[in-house]
Design a protein around this motif. Structure first.
Motif, PDB file in Angstrom:
ATOM      1  N   ILE A  24      29.272  25.655  45.166  1.00 31.09           N
ATOM      2  CA  ILE A  24      29.253  27.110  45.280  1.00 31.09           C
ATOM      3  C   ILE A  24      30.624  27.622  45.698  1.00 31.09           C
ATOM      4  N   ARG A  25      31.263  26.923  46.626  1.00 26.56           N
ATOM      5  CA  ARG A  25      32.573  27.365  47.074  1.00 26.56           C
ATOM      6  C   ARG A  25      33.591  27.356  45.934  1.00 26.56           C
ATOM      7  N   LEU A  26      33.509  26.322  45.106  1.00 25.77           N
ATOM      8  CA  LEU A  26      34.441  26.223  43.993  1.00 25.77           C
ATOM      9  C   LEU A  26      34.260  27.394  43.042  1.00 25.77           C
ATOM     10  N   THR A  27      33.015  27.763  42.784  1.00 18.57           N
ATOM     11  CA  THR A  27      32.748  28.877  41.879  1.00 18.57           C
ATOM     12  C   THR A  27      33.258  30.188  42.451  1.00 18.57           C
ATOM     13  N   VAL A  28      32.978  30.428  43.727  1.00 22.76           N
ATOM     14  CA  VAL A  28      33.412  31.676  44.357  1.00 22.76           C
ATOM     15  C   VAL A  28      34.933  31.751  44.404  1.00 22.76           C
ATOM     16  N   ALA A  29      35.573  30.640  44.695  1.00 20.06           N
ATOM     17  CA  ALA A  29      37.024  30.650  44.864  1.00 20.06           C
ATOM     18  C   ALA A  29      37.765  30.652  43.543  1.00 20.06           C
ATOM     19  N   SER A  30      37.080  30.329  42.456  1.00 23.86           N
ATOM     20  CA  SER A  30      37.801  30.128  41.212  1.00 23.86           C
ATOM     21  C   SER A  30      37.347  31.026  40.068  1.00 23.86           C
ATOM     22  N   THR A  31      36.505  31.994  40.355  1.00 23.20           N
ATOM     23  CA  THR A  31      36.073  32.905  39.299  1.00 23.20           C
ATOM     24  C   THR A  31      37.151  33.958  39.080  1.00 23.20           C
ATOM     25  N   PHE A  32      37.531  34.175  37.844  1.00 22.77           N
ATOM     26  CA  PHE A  32      38.546  35.148  37.522  1.00 22.77           C
ATOM     27  C   PHE A  32      37.915  36.356  36.859  1.00 22.77           C
ATOM     28  N   VAL A  33      38.422  37.493  37.204  1.00 23.12           N
ATOM     29  CA  VAL A  33      37.921  38.717  36.604  1.00 23.12           C
ATOM     30  C   VAL A  33      39.085  39.417  35.940  1.00 23.12           C
ATOM     31  N   LEU A  34      38.869  39.851  34.730  1.00 24.25           N
ATOM     32  CA  LEU A  34      39.941  40.475  33.975  1.00 24.25           C
ATOM     33  C   LEU A  34      39.477  41.793  33.410  1.00 24.25           C
ATOM     34  N   LEU A  35      40.313  42.777  33.556  1.00 29.57           N
ATOM     35  CA  LEU A  35      40.024  44.086  33.013  1.00 29.57           C
ATOM     36  C   LEU A  35      41.112  44.434  32.014  1.00 29.57           C
ATOM     37  N   THR A  93      41.412  49.161  40.611  1.00 34.92           N
ATOM     38  CA  THR A  93      40.174  49.446  41.348  1.00 34.92           C
ATOM     39  C   THR A  93      38.966  48.801  40.682  1.00 34.92           C
ATOM     40  N   LEU A  94      38.858  48.943  39.367  1.00 33.12           N
ATOM     41  CA  LEU A  94      37.706  48.379  38.666  1.00 33.12           C
ATOM     42  C   LEU A  94      37.737  46.857  38.670  1.00 33.12           C
ATOM     43  N   ALA A  95      38.926  46.285  38.578  1.00 36.10           N
ATOM     44  CA  ALA A  95      39.033  44.828  38.635  1.00 36.10           C
ATOM     45  C   ALA A  95      38.531  44.316  39.979  1.00 36.10           C
ATOM     46  N   LYS A  96      38.902  45.004  41.044  1.00 40.62           N
ATOM     47  CA  LYS A  96      38.437  44.599  42.376  1.00 40.62           C
ATOM     48  C   LYS A  96      36.926  44.762  42.502  1.00 40.62           C
ATOM     49  N   LEU A  97      36.411  45.893  42.019  1.00 47.05           N
ATOM     50  CA  LEU A  97      34.971  46.127  42.113  1.00 47.05           C
ATOM     51  C   LEU A  97      34.188  45.083  41.326  1.00 47.05           C
ATOM     52  N   ILE A 123      45.812  35.741  41.042  1.00 47.07           N
ATOM     53  CA  ILE A 123      45.908  35.204  42.388  1.00 47.07           C
ATOM     54  C   ILE A 123      44.786  35.799  43.230  1.00 47.07           C
ATOM     55  N   THR A 124      44.516  35.197  44.345  1.00 45.77           N
ATOM     56  CA  THR A 124      43.404  35.620  45.196  1.00 45.77           C
ATOM     57  C   THR A 124      43.711  36.930  45.910  1.00 45.77           C
ATOM     58  N   GLY A 125      42.773  37.875  45.811  1.00 41.73           N
ATOM     59  CA  GLY A 125      42.830  39.087  46.614  1.00 41.73           C
ATOM     60  C   GLY A 125      43.817  40.142  46.177  1.00 41.73           C
TER      61      GLY A 125
END
Length: 206
Positions: free
Chosen positions: A1-12, A60-64, A180-182
């Protein structure tokens, strides 16, 4: 679970066609008639203002999207992904947006595309008049990799599903490696092949 949370990428992905068209119009028409310094200055200010607005909305949308718990659910065949509803609402409320993406370390991929953005986009994806959205996903398994295109109406009901083999892997794409993270990162402008229009992408690692 940690790997998934830490490594999921979101792209807008956000289109900048409106800015490009406006710049072309003013330079070829307006400035040809009145090449005054103050008009040029106003044009530059307008372009900068619009670009800043796109950046703000995109980030903003990428973060959301990255904070939406549904992005953690892996894509599976035969059903619309639960995060698609959020994506559709975001795209519908921001007409300059082309699509939203989620990529994963295993190379799987989910994209929702706004088919109402242009007629060229509908032709490229072979969409029917009643199709409002295209859910585009890549699923990897021991049996191989599958690209699934799901044509959805305005209520997110499926009209047609088309599947085919693919070698696409999200984790090999430049935007995936850029994230990158955050912190939301923006790609340099480039040409979106399907709609032949310039655009940029906003990406963040969660």
């Amino acid at each position: 679970i940690r790997l998934t949370v830490a490594s999921t990428f979101v792209l807008l992905a956000s289109l900048t066609a409106l800015v490009a068209v406006s710049v072309h119009y003013f330079f070829s028409h307006d400035l040809a008639k009145q090449a005054a310094a103050n008009q040029f200055s106003q044009l530059v200010d307008t372009v900068i203002e619009r670009a800043d607005k796109f950046d703000s909305v995109g980030a903003t949308l990428a973060k959301l999207l990255s904070q939406n718990p549904d992005v953690l659910e892996a894509a599976s065949a035969n059903k619309v992904h639960p995060v698609v509803s959020f994506m559709a609402t975001a795209l519908e409320n921001h007409e300059h947006l082309y699509s939203m993406f989620v990529g994963r370390p295993d190379g799987s991929y989910l994209q929702l595309t706004n088919l109402n953005l242009s007629d060229e986009l509908r032709v490229a994806w072979k969409a029917a008049p009643q199709d409002r959205w295209l859910e585009y996903r890549v699923i990897h398994s021991e049996q191989g990799s599958i690209l699934e295109k799901r044509y959805l109406d305005g209520e997110l009901n499926t009209r047609l599903v088309v599947s085919e083999p693919t070698d696409f892997r999200a984790n090999e794409r430049p935007w995936f490696k850029l994230a990158i993270t955050g912190r939301v990162k923006k790609t340099p402008p480039y040409m979106f092949n399907f709609i032949r229009s310039p655009g940029v992408r906003y990406t963040v690692k969660t």
